[in-house]
Design a protein around this motif. Structure first.
Motif, PDB file in Angstrom:
ATOM      1  N   PRO A  16     -21.774 -31.666   0.135  1.00  0.00           N
ATOM      2  CA  PRO A  16     -21.056 -30.457   0.554  1.00  0.00           C
ATOM      3  C   PRO A  16     -20.964 -30.373   2.062  1.00  0.00           C
ATOM      4  O   PRO A  16     -21.870 -30.810   2.788  1.00  0.00           O
ATOM      5  N   ALA A  17     -19.868 -29.843   2.558  1.00  0.00           N
ATOM      6  CA  ALA A  17     -19.648 -29.763   4.007  1.00  0.00           C
ATOM      7  C   ALA A  17     -18.949 -28.453   4.329  1.00  0.00           C
ATOM      8  O   ALA A  17     -18.589 -27.673   3.450  1.00  0.00           O
ATOM      9  N   GLY A  18     -18.762 -28.220   5.616  1.00  0.00           N
ATOM     10  CA  GLY A  18     -18.048 -27.033   6.056  1.00  0.00           C
ATOM     11  C   GLY A  18     -18.819 -25.761   5.795  1.00  0.00           C
ATOM     12  O   GLY A  18     -20.052 -25.695   5.926  1.00  0.00           O
ATOM     13  N   GLU A  19     -18.105 -24.735   5.389  1.00  0.00           N
ATOM     14  CA  GLU A  19     -18.708 -23.427   5.170  1.00  0.00           C
ATOM     15  C   GLU A  19     -19.774 -23.449   4.081  1.00  0.00           C
ATOM     16  O   GLU A  19     -20.724 -22.664   4.104  1.00  0.00           O
ATOM     17  N   LEU A  20     -19.625 -24.363   3.105  1.00  0.00           N
ATOM     18  CA  LEU A  20     -20.580 -24.410   2.004  1.00  0.00           C
ATOM     19  C   LEU A  20     -22.001 -24.643   2.499  1.00  0.00           C
ATOM     20  O   LEU A  20     -22.955 -24.070   1.971  1.00  0.00           O
ATOM     21  N   VAL A  21     -22.143 -25.490   3.510  1.00  0.00           N
ATOM     22  CA  VAL A  21     -23.476 -25.825   4.008  1.00  0.00           C
ATOM     23  C   VAL A  21     -24.185 -24.586   4.551  1.00  0.00           C
ATOM     24  O   VAL A  21     -25.404 -24.440   4.421  1.00  0.00           O
ATOM     25  N   CYS A  22     -23.435 -23.670   5.134  1.00  0.00           N
ATOM     26  CA  CYS A  22     -24.036 -22.475   5.731  1.00  0.00           C
ATOM     27  C   CYS A  22     -24.655 -21.556   4.687  1.00  0.00           C
ATOM     28  O   CYS A  22     -25.539 -20.752   5.013  1.00  0.00           O
ATOM     29  N   HIS A  23     -24.221 -21.659   3.433  1.00  0.00           N
ATOM     30  CA  HIS A  23     -24.710 -20.764   2.393  1.00  0.00           C
ATOM     31  C   HIS A  23     -25.723 -21.436   1.471  1.00  0.00           C
ATOM     32  O   HIS A  23     -26.168 -20.818   0.502  1.00  0.00           O
TER      33      HIS A  23
END
Length: 216
Positions: free
Chosen positions: A144-151
């Motif tokens: 997973p990358a992008g915004e997904l990683v932040c959550h």
């Protein structure tokens, strides 16, 4: 009598299904070639159209034509001029409304799946799904990358594709911690056979020492 009928069915059924699938695929490709012939008949001279229609009547010529086009396209785009032309083509399609959404999405997925340096669908794993205690085979499609990683929690995660059976072209997309999947030593082909057969075709046996260790 019943035993002999079932034995005969087990011999001929795989062959019949294989032939049916090949005939369907061949007819599909020949149909595409026939559409090309119909379109070319509006712009090409009568002599060339007559030759194309004679070729269209030959079974399998569509497949040969498709292989030739793929080969020539591959040769053309592997040099500097071909790469430049391909970039211009992508840029052109990227400015057409609606088309750009479909084309860019399909291109991104195909580049990821068929890239020699990518990891999509190159690793089969076991994952608990759809509940604890129930296990199924899944394929690692990336991270997973992008915004997904932040959550997500700080530990490493993987993106998984869980195919359905007996049709593996549909399935579910999961993001799970890497520590919760169990890598398998079997290759993707063996895993797909096991899934498509609904567990009837057993995967090859692997010694315990040959099994892949759990990823950190």
């Amino acid at each position: 009598m019943k035993k002999y009928l079932i034995a005969g069915l087990l011999v001929w059924l795989p062959l019949a299904i294989t032939v049916a699938v090949l005939v369907w695929a061949l007819g599909l490709v020949d149909g595409v070639f026939g559409g090309f012939v119909n379109a070319a008949s509006r712009v090409l001279p009568e002599g060339a159209v007559a030759v194309l229609r004679q070729l269209d009547a030959v079974p399998g010529v569509g497949l040969l034509a498709m292989l030739a086009v793929l080969l020539l396209t591959g040769v053309a785009v592997t040099n500097y001029i071909g790469q430049w032309s391909l970039r211009q083509w992508d840029r052109l399609l990227g400015h057409i409304p609606i088309v750009k959404s479909v084309y860019s999405s399909v291109k991104q997925v195909s580049d990821t799946l068929f890239s020699s340096s990518g990891n999509a669908f190159r690793e089969a794993v076991l994952v608990e799904y759809p509940r604890r205690g129930a296990w199924t085979i899944a394929f690692v499609t990336g991270q997973p990358a992008g915004e997904l990683v932040c959550h997500l929690p700080a530990e490493p995660h993987v993106s998984l594709y869980v195919p359905t059976t007996p049709n593996p072209t549909s399935g579910f997309y999961l993001i799970v911690p890497r520590s919760e999947v169990k890598p398998l030593a079997m290759d993707v082909d063996a895993a797909l056979k096991h899934i498509i057969s609904m567990g009837v075709v057993a995967p090859p046996e692997v010694a315990a020492s040959a099994a892949l260790p759990p990823a950190a």
